[in-house]
Design a protein around this motif. Structure first.
Motif, PDB file in Angstrom:
ATOM      1  N   SER A 125     -56.779 -43.765 -16.534  1.00 52.38           N
ATOM      2  CA  SER A 125     -55.322 -43.836 -16.683  1.00 52.38           C
ATOM      3  C   SER A 125     -54.741 -42.427 -16.700  1.00 52.38           C
ATOM      4  N   ASN A 126     -53.742 -42.206 -15.867  1.00 51.86           N
ATOM      5  CA  ASN A 126     -53.075 -40.910 -15.774  1.00 51.86           C
ATOM      6  C   ASN A 126     -51.829 -40.958 -16.634  1.00 51.86           C
ATOM      7  N   GLY A 127     -52.022 -40.745 -17.932  1.00 49.34           N
ATOM      8  CA  GLY A 127     -50.917 -40.857 -18.863  1.00 49.34           C
ATOM      9  C   GLY A 127     -50.876 -42.243 -19.483  1.00 49.34           C
ATOM     10  N   LEU A 128     -50.174 -42.344 -20.595  1.00 48.60           N
ATOM     11  CA  LEU A 128     -50.068 -43.609 -21.316  1.00 48.60           C
ATOM     12  C   LEU A 128     -48.657 -43.745 -21.865  1.00 48.60           C
ATOM     13  N   HIS A 129     -48.036 -44.895 -21.605  1.00 42.34           N
ATOM     14  CA  HIS A 129     -46.729 -45.194 -22.184  1.00 42.34           C
ATOM     15  C   HIS A 129     -46.695 -46.682 -22.509  1.00 42.34           C
ATOM     16  N   GLY A 130     -46.569 -46.965 -23.780  1.00 38.72           N
ATOM     17  CA  GLY A 130     -46.524 -48.361 -24.195  1.00 38.72           C
ATOM     18  C   GLY A 130     -46.100 -48.483 -25.638  1.00 38.72           C
ATOM     19  N   ASN A 172     -48.261 -37.736 -21.203  1.00 37.15           N
ATOM     20  CA  ASN A 172     -48.986 -37.454 -19.968  1.00 37.15           C
ATOM     21  C   ASN A 172     -50.133 -36.477 -20.212  1.00 37.15           C
ATOM     22  N   VAL A 173     -50.305 -36.074 -21.471  1.00 35.12           N
ATOM     23  CA  VAL A 173     -51.374 -35.142 -21.841  1.00 35.12           C
ATOM     24  C   VAL A 173     -52.545 -35.952 -22.371  1.00 35.12           C
ATOM     25  N   LYS A 174     -53.658 -35.926 -21.673  1.00 33.26           N
ATOM     26  CA  LYS A 174     -54.793 -36.789 -21.998  1.00 33.26           C
ATOM     27  C   LYS A 174     -55.273 -36.629 -23.430  1.00 33.26           C
ATOM     28  N   ASP A 175     -55.280 -35.393 -23.944  1.00 38.16           N
ATOM     29  CA  ASP A 175     -55.769 -35.158 -25.299  1.00 38.16           C
ATOM     30  C   ASP A 175     -54.907 -35.833 -26.361  1.00 38.16           C
ATOM     31  N   ASP A 176     -53.674 -36.214 -25.997  1.00 37.47           N
ATOM     32  CA  ASP A 176     -52.770 -36.854 -26.959  1.00 37.47           C
ATOM     33  C   ASP A 176     -53.142 -38.310 -27.233  1.00 37.47           C
ATOM     34  N   TYR A 177     -53.941 -38.915 -26.326  1.00 39.44           N
ATOM     35  CA  TYR A 177     -54.173 -40.356 -26.481  1.00 39.44           C
ATOM     36  C   TYR A 177     -55.611 -40.808 -26.201  1.00 39.44           C
ATOM     37  N   ILE A 178     -56.433 -39.962 -25.577  1.00 45.96           N
ATOM     38  CA  ILE A 178     -57.721 -40.434 -25.071  1.00 45.96           C
ATOM     39  C   ILE A 178     -58.679 -40.852 -26.194  1.00 45.96           C
ATOM     40  N   GLY A 179     -58.470 -40.327 -27.428  1.00 45.88           N
ATOM     41  CA  GLY A 179     -59.321 -40.736 -28.539  1.00 45.88           C
ATOM     42  C   GLY A 179     -59.158 -42.194 -28.911  1.00 45.88           C
ATOM     43  N   GLY A 180     -58.017 -42.762 -28.576  1.00 43.08           N
ATOM     44  CA  GLY A 180     -57.776 -44.181 -28.771  1.00 43.08           C
ATOM     45  C   GLY A 180     -57.831 -44.628 -30.222  1.00 43.08           C
ATOM     46  N   PHE A 181     -58.121 -45.914 -30.366  1.00 41.22           N
ATOM     47  CA  PHE A 181     -58.155 -46.538 -31.691  1.00 41.22           C
ATOM     48  C   PHE A 181     -59.532 -47.173 -31.894  1.00 41.22           C
ATOM     49  N   PRO A 182     -60.484 -46.391 -32.414  1.00 42.12           N
ATOM     50  CA  PRO A 182     -61.846 -46.909 -32.637  1.00 42.12           C
ATOM     51  C   PRO A 182     -61.832 -48.077 -33.632  1.00 42.12           C
ATOM     52  N   PRO A 183     -62.980 -48.739 -33.832  1.00 44.84           N
ATOM     53  CA  PRO A 183     -63.022 -49.945 -34.667  1.00 44.84           C
ATOM     54  C   PRO A 183     -62.349 -49.785 -36.032  1.00 44.84           C
ATOM     55  N   HIS A 184     -61.491 -50.752 -36.346  1.00 40.90           N
ATOM     56  CA  HIS A 184     -60.770 -50.782 -37.622  1.00 40.90           C
ATOM     57  C   HIS A 184     -60.362 -52.224 -37.907  1.00 40.90           C
ATOM     58  N   PRO A 185     -60.122 -52.576 -39.174  1.00 37.53           N
ATOM     59  CA  PRO A 185     -59.847 -53.973 -39.530  1.00 37.53           C
ATOM     60  C   PRO A 185     -58.359 -54.284 -39.603  1.00 37.53           C
ATOM     61  N   THR A 202     -45.912 -39.164 -35.439  1.00 42.18           N
ATOM     62  CA  THR A 202     -47.072 -39.186 -36.318  1.00 42.18           C
ATOM     63  C   THR A 202     -48.319 -39.354 -35.459  1.00 42.18           C
ATOM     64  N   GLN A 203     -49.461 -39.555 -36.091  1.00 42.68           N
ATOM     65  CA  GLN A 203     -50.710 -39.800 -35.389  1.00 42.68           C
ATOM     66  C   GLN A 203     -51.419 -40.981 -36.005  1.00 42.68           C
ATOM     67  N   ASP A 204     -52.214 -41.683 -35.194  1.00 44.59           N
ATOM     68  CA  ASP A 204     -53.012 -42.794 -35.695  1.00 44.59           C
ATOM     69  C   ASP A 204     -54.291 -42.863 -34.874  1.00 44.59           C
ATOM     70  N   GLY A 205     -55.207 -43.751 -35.309  1.00 45.45           N
ATOM     71  CA  GLY A 205     -56.474 -43.846 -34.602  1.00 45.45           C
ATOM     72  C   GLY A 205     -57.197 -42.521 -34.608  1.00 45.45           C
ATOM     73  N   ALA A 206     -57.771 -42.158 -33.467  1.00 44.23           N
ATOM     74  CA  ALA A 206     -58.490 -40.889 -33.338  1.00 44.23           C
ATOM     75  C   ALA A 206     -57.546 -39.814 -32.798  1.00 44.23           C
ATOM     76  N   GLY A 207     -56.463 -39.576 -33.543  1.00 45.67           N
ATOM     77  CA  GLY A 207     -55.530 -38.508 -33.180  1.00 45.67           C
ATOM     78  C   GLY A 207     -54.525 -38.857 -32.102  1.00 45.67           C
ATOM     79  N   VAL A 208     -54.270 -40.149 -31.889  1.00 47.24           N
ATOM     80  CA  VAL A 208     -53.292 -40.558 -30.877  1.00 47.24           C
ATOM     81  C   VAL A 208     -51.888 -40.226 -31.369  1.00 47.24           C
ATOM     82  N   LYS A 209     -51.132 -39.498 -30.559  1.00 51.34           N
ATOM     83  CA  LYS A 209     -49.769 -39.126 -30.934  1.00 51.34           C
ATOM     84  C   LYS A 209     -48.809 -40.264 -30.598  1.00 51.34           C
ATOM     85  N   ILE A 210     -48.041 -40.674 -31.601  1.00 52.32           N
ATOM     86  CA  ILE A 210     -47.137 -41.807 -31.445  1.00 52.32           C
ATOM     87  C   ILE A 210     -45.793 -41.493 -32.106  1.00 52.32           C
TER      88      ILE A 210
END
Length: 278
Positions: free
Chosen positions: A106-111, A42-55, A12-20
């Motif tokens: 960060s060169n890729g994200l895994h967490g 490892n594809v920057k566009d999959d995660y770089i949008g991150g999770f902008p402000p939310h409650p 699915t996706q969450d935040g600003a289009g982060v693929k999870i």
């Protein structure tokens, strides 16, 4: 729960289009946990949008990174950042607005991000934040494997260790377990605790003879005793253990309370600015 059950992470996706990949449940199957997200690309566009402000209100979040970096800011004035091997813990309590943004170097994200429920008596507690750098998280080795202890006390193959955080929620723990190929790890649980194992690498066999692979959350019986995990091949698992709260769960997007009325109040409080701004 008397039998071993499994859940499979769904893309699915969450935040600003982060693929999870996500596993969540509003019916208490994961109690005291609410959700497990795996972030891996490892594809920057999959995660770089991150999770902008939310409650958030009514629970805790813990984000643990195998690789990459994240920065945290919230409406209580907390700020922090962690890299590979680090973790960010936040108690939303009565309500907070926060953001989690990948570091641009960060060169890729895994967490993983895990939501931990709070009992009714703690849902309106003060928001709190703490980050843990990789070197802050204790590591232990034992016959057949090793573990990084994020929260609470753990016992693996007779060896005991204490996590960087005393506990999560109202009594829960997290550890990153590595098991050598062909090895068995015995996990000793406190009385009343239930163990859940999210497999992010390799294959693991449980006591019922079934093998489970990447992207599977294995929910083991509540025994308060010893659970055996056999590695069919070298494996990595995010372990979650805790005593179920057994309280009603009301979900409202980023809010988790005990009743629908409390969810409606959370929405009003956020819209009126009572949770602050960022």
């Amino acid at each position: 729960m008397n039998t071993i059950t499994t859940r499979t992470a769904q893309p699915t996706q969450d935040g600003a289009g982060v693929k999870i990949r996500r596993i969540n449940d509003a019916n208490g199957q994961l109690d005291p946990f609410l959700m497990v997200d795996e972030l891996k690309s490892n594809v920057k566009d999959d995660y770089i949008g991150g999770f902008p402000p939310h409650p958030h209100r009514g629970f805790e979040t813990l984000t643990y990174l195998l690789h990459g970096g994240l920065r945290h800011r919230d409406s209580e004035g907390h700020q922090g950042g962690v890299g590979s091997g680090g973790a960010q813990w936040m108690r939303a309590g009565r309500g907070v607005v926060h953001s989690e943004m990948p570091t641009t170097d960060s060169n890729g994200l895994h967490g993983f991000q895990v939501w931990i429920n709070l009992p009714a008596r703690l849902k309106m507690s003060d928001p709190t934040y703490r980050d843990l750098q990789g070197e802050d998280i204790p590591e232990m080795s034992f016959a057949g494997g090793s573990a990084r202890l994020i929260a609470d006390q753990w016992v693996f193959n007779g060896e005991t260790g204490q996590g960087a955080l005393d506990t999560l929620g109202d009594g829960a723990g997290m550890a990153d377990l590595r098991i050598d190929a062909g090895a068995t790890v015995q996990v000793v649980l406190p009385a009343g605790y239930r163990l859940q194992a999210y497999i992010y690498e390799g294959q693991v066999r449980t006591a019922d003879g079934q093998s489970h692979g990447d992207g599977t959350l294995v929910l083991l019986p509540q025994t308060g005793d010893t659970v055996a995990l056999d590695a069919v091949e070298a494996a990595g698992l995010l372990l979650l253990a805790g005593r179920p709260l057994g309280e009603p769960i009301a979900y409202g997007g980023p809010f988790v309370m005990n009743t629908p009325a409390e969810i409606q109040q959370a929405i009003r409080d956020y819209q009126s600015g009572r949770m602050g701004t960022l």
